[in-house]
Design a protein around this motif. Structure first.
Motif, PDB file in Angstrom:
ATOM      1  N   LEU A  65       0.857  -1.180   0.000  1.00 41.96           N
ATOM      2  CA  LEU A  65       0.000   0.000   0.000  1.00 41.96           C
ATOM      3  C   LEU A  65       0.894   1.231   0.000  1.00 41.96           C
ATOM      4  CD1 LEU A  65      -2.563  -1.042   2.754  1.00 41.96           C
ATOM      5  CD2 LEU A  65      -2.999  -0.928   0.288  1.00 41.96           C
ATOM      6  N   PRO A 102      -3.998   1.271  -2.658  1.00 41.31           N
ATOM      7  CA  PRO A 102      -3.484  -0.012  -3.135  1.00 41.31           C
ATOM      8  C   PRO A 102      -2.582   0.193  -4.355  1.00 41.31           C
ATOM      9  CG  PRO A 102      -5.769   0.238  -3.777  1.00 41.31           C
ATOM     10  CD  PRO A 102      -5.421   1.426  -2.928  1.00 41.31           C
ATOM     11  N   THR A 121      -7.961   3.324   0.168  1.00 44.64           N
ATOM     12  CA  THR A 121      -8.390   2.206   1.001  1.00 44.64           C
ATOM     13  C   THR A 121      -8.776   2.707   2.385  1.00 44.64           C
ATOM     14  OG1 THR A 121      -6.922   0.721  -0.188  1.00 44.64           O
ATOM     15  CG2 THR A 121      -7.600   0.022   2.001  1.00 44.64           C
ATOM     16  N   ARG A 122      -8.029   3.709   2.862  1.00 43.80           N
ATOM     17  CA  ARG A 122      -8.304   4.304   4.174  1.00 43.80           C
ATOM     18  C   ARG A 122      -7.843   5.751   4.164  1.00 43.80           C
ATOM     19  NH1 ARG A 122      -5.236   1.797   9.053  1.00 43.80           N
ATOM     20  NH2 ARG A 122      -3.701   3.337   8.476  1.00 43.80           N
TER      21      ARG A 122
END
Length: 133
Positions: A74, A131, A112-113
């Motif tokens: 990531l 990602p 993703t976050r």
């Protein structure tokens, strides 16, 4: 394997930040032998541009920047700015201010976050995980 890419001084422009991340992704590819997916590469550069531009335009300037590739492939990007205020959280909210509006929703859609953390100096850290596959 973690490929670090912290900068001692934050980039002054979105272009400098993109160049930094581009170099980090290239170093990661060389170190692992695994290419970063073309779409993931493009998304990473777009998100970095938006984060840096938002900090420079709307949040009192950028006071910190770091990027690294985590062990689970990531890209982690942290942008620190001088404003305690969160970004506009919706396209509608941003349009009401008449000042851009698609960057933050785009960042949230691609990541993703995303986390926001207040800093001791009165600003905030925005940490984004993307990602690479």
């Amino acid at each position: 394997m973690s490929t670090a890419g912290d900068t001692s001084a934050p980039p002054r422009t979105a272009a400098q930040a993109r160049d930094h991340v581009r170099g980090l992704l290239t170093a990661h590819e060389r170190a692992t032998g695994v290419p970063v997916a073309a779409r993931a590469h493009a998304d990473a550069l777009l998100v970095v541009s938006e984060l840096v531009t938002n900090a420079l335009r709307h949040a009192g300037g950028m006071t910190g920047f770091s990027a690294r590739v985590t062990q689970d492939a990531l890209l982690e990007v942290v942008v620190t700015d001088g404003s305690p205020n969160p970004p506009a959280t919706s396209v509608h909210e941003a349009r009401l201010t008449g000042d851009g509006g698609l960057g933050w929703p785009l960042i949230r859609a691609l990541a993703t976050r995303v986390t926001l953390t207040a800093t001791a100096r009165g600003g905030k850290d925005i940490c984004v995980l993307l990602p690479l596959e």
